[in-house]
Scaffold this motif. Structure first.
Motif, short mmCIF file in Angstrom:
data_model
loop_
_atom_site.label_atom_id
_atom_site.label_comp_id
_atom_site.label_asym_id
_atom_site.label_seq_id
_atom_site.Cartn_x
_atom_site.Cartn_y
_atom_site.Cartn_z
N ILE A 57 7.75 18.39 -0.72
CA ILE A 57 6.41 17.80 -0.72
C ILE A 57 6.28 16.71 -1.79
N MET A 58 6.70 17.04 -3.03
CA MET A 58 6.57 16.10 -4.13
C MET A 58 7.83 15.25 -4.22
N LEU A 59 7.69 13.95 -3.96
CA LEU A 59 8.83 13.04 -3.95
C LEU A 59 8.45 11.72 -4.60
N PRO A 60 9.44 11.00 -5.16
CA PRO A 60 9.17 9.63 -5.58
C PRO A 60 8.96 8.78 -4.33
N GLY A 61 8.03 7.85 -4.39
CA GLY A 61 7.70 7.07 -3.20
C GLY A 61 6.75 7.86 -2.32
N LYS A 62 6.95 7.82 -1.03
CA LYS A 62 6.08 8.55 -0.11
C LYS A 62 6.23 10.05 -0.31
N ASP A 63 5.11 10.76 -0.28
CA ASP A 63 5.16 12.22 -0.44
C ASP A 63 5.53 12.88 0.88
N GLY A 64 5.86 14.18 0.81
CA GLY A 64 6.33 14.90 1.98
C GLY A 64 5.33 15.00 3.10
N MET A 65 4.04 15.15 2.78
CA MET A 65 3.03 15.24 3.82
C MET A 65 2.94 13.94 4.62
N THR A 66 2.96 12.82 3.91
CA THR A 66 2.91 11.52 4.58
C THR A 66 4.13 11.33 5.47
N LEU A 67 5.30 11.70 4.94
CA LEU A 67 6.54 11.57 5.71
C LEU A 67 6.54 12.48 6.93
N ASN A 86 3.92 26.69 -7.69
CA ASN A 86 2.67 26.32 -8.35
C ASN A 86 1.99 25.12 -7.70
N GLU A 87 2.52 24.65 -6.56
CA GLU A 87 1.90 23.54 -5.87
C GLU A 87 0.82 24.05 -4.92
N ALA A 88 -0.24 23.28 -4.80
CA ALA A 88 -1.34 23.66 -3.91
C ALA A 88 -0.99 23.22 -2.49
N PHE A 89 -0.11 23.96 -1.84
CA PHE A 89 0.30 23.63 -0.48
C PHE A 89 -0.70 24.21 0.51
N ASP A 90 -1.27 23.36 1.33
CA ASP A 90 -2.22 23.77 2.34
C ASP A 90 -1.46 23.98 3.65
N GLN A 91 -1.27 25.24 4.03
CA GLN A 91 -0.49 25.55 5.23
C GLN A 91 -1.11 24.91 6.47
N VAL A 92 -2.41 24.98 6.59
CA VAL A 92 -3.08 24.41 7.76
C VAL A 92 -2.86 22.91 7.82
N GLU A 96 -1.02 20.70 10.68
CA GLU A 96 -1.69 19.58 11.34
C GLU A 96 -0.86 18.30 11.25
N PHE A 97 -0.11 18.16 10.18
CA PHE A 97 0.75 16.99 10.02
C PHE A 97 2.05 17.13 10.79
N GLY A 98 2.34 18.34 11.30
CA GLY A 98 3.50 18.51 12.16
C GLY A 98 4.60 19.40 11.66
N ALA A 99 4.41 20.07 10.51
CA ALA A 99 5.46 20.96 10.00
C ALA A 99 5.60 22.19 10.89
N ARG A 194 -3.95 31.31 10.99
CA ARG A 194 -4.60 30.31 11.84
C ARG A 194 -3.60 29.37 12.52
N SER A 195 -2.31 29.65 12.40
CA SER A 195 -1.32 28.70 12.88
C SER A 195 -1.43 28.43 14.39
N ILE A 196 -1.70 29.47 15.18
CA ILE A 196 -1.86 29.26 16.62
C ILE A 196 -3.07 28.38 16.90
N ASP A 197 -4.18 28.64 16.23
CA ASP A 197 -5.39 27.84 16.42
C ASP A 197 -5.14 26.37 16.07
N VAL A 198 -4.45 26.15 14.97
CA VAL A 198 -4.16 24.77 14.55
C VAL A 198 -3.30 24.07 15.59
N ARG A 199 -2.29 24.77 16.09
CA ARG A 199 -1.39 24.15 17.06
C ARG A 199 -2.07 23.92 18.41
#
Length: 235
Positions: A57-67, A86-92, A96-99, A194-199
């Motif tokens: 998720i945390m990368l130099p340049g574009k972050d993982g969510m954007t990628l 310790n990162e605030a990763f939002d599973q939903v 939604e971004f495609g993971a 909520r993964s089924i609902d999101v998908r």
């Protein structure tokens, strides 16, 4: 895109972790390419053409969510996110971004390998002969794991494909969350995930269904989801 089922693109800026992970996966039979700069990932992806992407998720340049969101426009294979404890990763949000899945660092190699194999299994188990399911202008190709609507390809994640396929294989039948979780995740619904609902929401968006009053993949309140076979003509 030609698929080699052992090619993994590892996007991780922790050089030590990336080195250890790469070596472990190579010893397990995978062809691994590593990159640490988020701004160079898309070019590297197009050159290497992996079958699975491990994305920090945390990368130099574009972050993982954007990628993740950008990759989903060109890639239908599995994306596995890495997140520090310790990162605030939002599973939903990640879904939604495609993971397809995520693993918390520090990564236990055997756990990572098990997750990778489970995701790879979804794209490697193809039918012996070409099979396609068609409803009006919706086509689901099981061999290529490809979805098209009005002859235009719809990019879906690995889990989105499996969910749509299962719904389409049971038209006119209400499928409960328990049934969907057991079929897709091999575990019962815990009442909170909520993964089924999101998908479902993502599939509706990609397939032109009405978010407020869906008519192609309906929600039957208190019971589950219903695939409408007659709703795919004259899209």
């Amino acid at each position: 895109m030609d698929i080699s089922y052992n090619k993994i693109l590892l996007v991780e800026d922790d050089i030590k972790l990336a080195s250890l992970t790469s070596e472990y996966l190579k010893e397990s039979g995978f062809n691994v390419e590593h990159i640490e700069d988020g701004d160079k990932v898309i070019d590297k992806f197009n050159q290497f053409r992996p079958s699975l992407v491990i994305l920090d998720i945390m990368l130099p340049g574009k972050d993982g969510m954007t990628l993740c969101k950008e990759l989903r426009n060109i890639f239908s294979g599995p994306i596995l996110m890495l997140t520090a404890r310790n990162e605030a990763f939002d599973q939903v949000l990640g879904l939604e971004f495609g993971a397809d899945d995520y693993v918390i660092k520090p990564v236990e190699p055997r756990v990572l390998l098990a997750r990778i194999k489970a995701l790879m299994r979804r794209i490697s188990l193809s039918p012996k002969k070409s099979e396609q399911i068609t409803f009006g202008e919706l086509e689901i190709n099981l061999d290529a794991r490809r979805v098209s609507l009005q002859e235009k390809e719809v990019i879906v994640s690995s889990h989105e494909f499996d969910l749509l396929l299962y719904l389409a294989q049971n038209p006119g039948k209400i499928l409960s969350r328990d049934q969907l979780f057991l079929k897709l995740y091999n575990r019962p619904y815990d009442g909170f995930d909520r993964s089924i609902d999101v998908r479902i929401s993502q599939l509706r968006k990609k397939l032109g269904d009405d978010a407020e009053e869906p008519f192609r993949i309906k929600t039957i309140w208190g019971k589950g989801y219903l695939f409408i076979a007659s709703a795919w003509s004259n899209c």
